[in-house]
Design a protein around this motif. Sequence first.
Motif, short mmCIF file in Angstrom:
data_model
loop_
_atom_site.label_atom_id
_atom_site.label_comp_id
_atom_site.label_asym_id
_atom_site.label_seq_id
_atom_site.Cartn_x
_atom_site.Cartn_y
_atom_site.Cartn_z
N THR A 25 -6.23 9.06 -1.08
CA THR A 25 -5.39 8.21 -1.94
C THR A 25 -6.09 6.88 -2.20
O THR A 25 -6.08 6.36 -3.32
CB THR A 25 -4.02 7.96 -1.28
OG1 THR A 25 -3.38 9.21 -1.04
CG2 THR A 25 -3.13 7.11 -2.18
N LEU A 26 -6.71 6.35 -1.16
CA LEU A 26 -7.45 5.09 -1.31
C LEU A 26 -8.61 5.25 -2.28
O LEU A 26 -8.87 4.36 -3.11
CB LEU A 26 -7.97 4.63 0.07
CG LEU A 26 -8.83 3.37 0.11
CD1 LEU A 26 -8.06 2.17 -0.43
CD2 LEU A 26 -9.30 3.10 1.54
N LYS A 28 -8.75 7.04 -4.80
CA LYS A 28 -8.20 7.09 -6.16
C LYS A 28 -7.81 5.70 -6.66
O LYS A 28 -7.43 5.56 -7.82
CB LYS A 28 -6.98 8.01 -6.21
CG LYS A 28 -7.29 9.47 -5.92
CD LYS A 28 -5.99 10.28 -5.89
CE LYS A 28 -6.23 11.72 -5.48
NZ LYS A 28 -4.95 12.47 -5.38
N GLY A 29 -7.89 4.70 -5.77
CA GLY A 29 -7.52 3.34 -6.16
C GLY A 29 -6.04 3.06 -6.05
O GLY A 29 -5.56 2.01 -6.52
N GLU A 30 -5.28 3.95 -5.41
CA GLU A 30 -3.84 3.77 -5.25
C GLU A 30 -3.59 3.06 -3.91
O GLU A 30 -3.12 3.65 -2.93
CB GLU A 30 -3.13 5.12 -5.31
CG GLU A 30 -3.35 5.84 -6.64
CD GLU A 30 -2.83 7.26 -6.65
OE1 GLU A 30 -2.18 7.66 -5.65
OE2 GLU A 30 -3.06 7.98 -7.64
N ASN A 31 -3.91 1.78 -3.88
CA ASN A 31 -3.94 1.05 -2.62
C ASN A 31 -2.58 0.90 -1.95
O ASN A 31 -2.48 0.97 -0.71
CB ASN A 31 -4.56 -0.34 -2.84
CG ASN A 31 -6.04 -0.26 -3.17
OD1 ASN A 31 -6.61 0.82 -3.27
ND2 ASN A 31 -6.67 -1.41 -3.33
N LYS A 32 -1.54 0.68 -2.73
CA LYS A 32 -0.22 0.50 -2.11
C LYS A 32 0.24 1.80 -1.47
O LYS A 32 0.79 1.79 -0.35
CB LYS A 32 0.78 0.03 -3.16
CG LYS A 32 2.14 -0.33 -2.57
CD LYS A 32 3.01 -1.08 -3.56
CE LYS A 32 2.53 -2.50 -3.78
NZ LYS A 32 3.51 -3.31 -4.56
N GLN A 33 0.04 2.91 -2.15
CA GLN A 33 0.42 4.21 -1.60
C GLN A 33 -0.43 4.53 -0.37
O GLN A 33 0.08 5.03 0.64
CB GLN A 33 0.25 5.31 -2.66
CG GLN A 33 0.58 6.71 -2.19
CD GLN A 33 2.05 6.89 -1.87
OE1 GLN A 33 2.89 6.06 -2.24
NE2 GLN A 33 2.38 7.96 -1.16
N ALA A 34 -1.72 4.21 -0.45
CA ALA A 34 -2.60 4.46 0.69
C ALA A 34 -2.18 3.64 1.90
O ALA A 34 -2.19 4.14 3.03
CB ALA A 34 -4.05 4.13 0.31
N GLN A 37 0.63 5.34 3.54
CA GLN A 37 0.20 6.56 4.24
C GLN A 37 -0.55 6.24 5.54
O GLN A 37 -0.36 6.93 6.55
CB GLN A 37 -0.68 7.40 3.30
CG GLN A 37 0.11 8.01 2.16
CD GLN A 37 -0.78 8.66 1.10
OE1 GLN A 37 -1.98 8.39 1.03
NE2 GLN A 37 -0.20 9.50 0.28
N CYS A 78 -6.18 -2.29 2.61
CA CYS A 78 -5.46 -1.94 1.38
C CYS A 78 -4.54 -3.08 0.94
O CYS A 78 -4.49 -3.45 -0.24
CB CYS A 78 -4.63 -0.68 1.60
SG CYS A 78 -5.55 0.84 1.81
#
Length: 246
Positions: A25-26, A28-34, A37, A78
């Motif tokens: 996830t990280l 992919k640049g989806e830092n908040k979601q990462a 997780q 993140c």
Amino acid sequence: MAGDPSKAQPKGTNLQQAFEVAVNTLKKGENKQAASQFGMAYVGAEMALKGNVNSVDESMGANLRQYMWQCAMYRAACLTTFETNKELQCALLSLGCCVTLAQEMQDHAKLLESLGLTASLQNRMSQFEESLKVTERLFKEAKGSGKQDLEQIGMVHRGKALCGLQRFPEAIELLNNAKKMASAAGTKRAEGDACVGLAQTYFASGDKAKARKSANLAMALAEEENDIDRLNLVSQLLSSELNFAS
């Protein structure tokens, strides 16, 4: 206490997959979601450690603590990509977990890294008094280990905290000492970090001529590293904070 985070997999858990999902996830640049997780992966390991205290052997306990430290560090990384106070406070809490875990593991290298990142983030959040306390501890730990590079990093963080408190003479003296130490050791990046701190401090104290001189030296050191990302980072920092774009 040693340990291997890749072996933190007590029976009935799926910690390695949870960590891999967060890393992907990280990427992919989806830092908040990462960040979320990594936080859930941390909690899963924490539950495994606490809930199976009688059945988890010593080596697995060490593996779980290393895994938790890794998750907390990634979560902090993140969250620090955001500028909102909520995310930065959560990042600070994650770094606090890193400090505690490093102490429990008696992992001196991880403790020093956690303290340094904590002081850096506190400065960013204008928590200068708190940063001074953390850097004081960092000094003591670094001196005890004989690691001069980490002592120098602590000096830069402390100098920036003193600057934030408008204790400019103390900050300048400390940052100059950090610069000399890094120069003697031949570590251009560390010397450059000290020069950036000096530029910021001179600028805040009203001495724009010395600020520009320190900024120019920081840029020259970045160029010598032949690292375009580092050069861009130093350039953006100086131009945004010191208005030296032209």
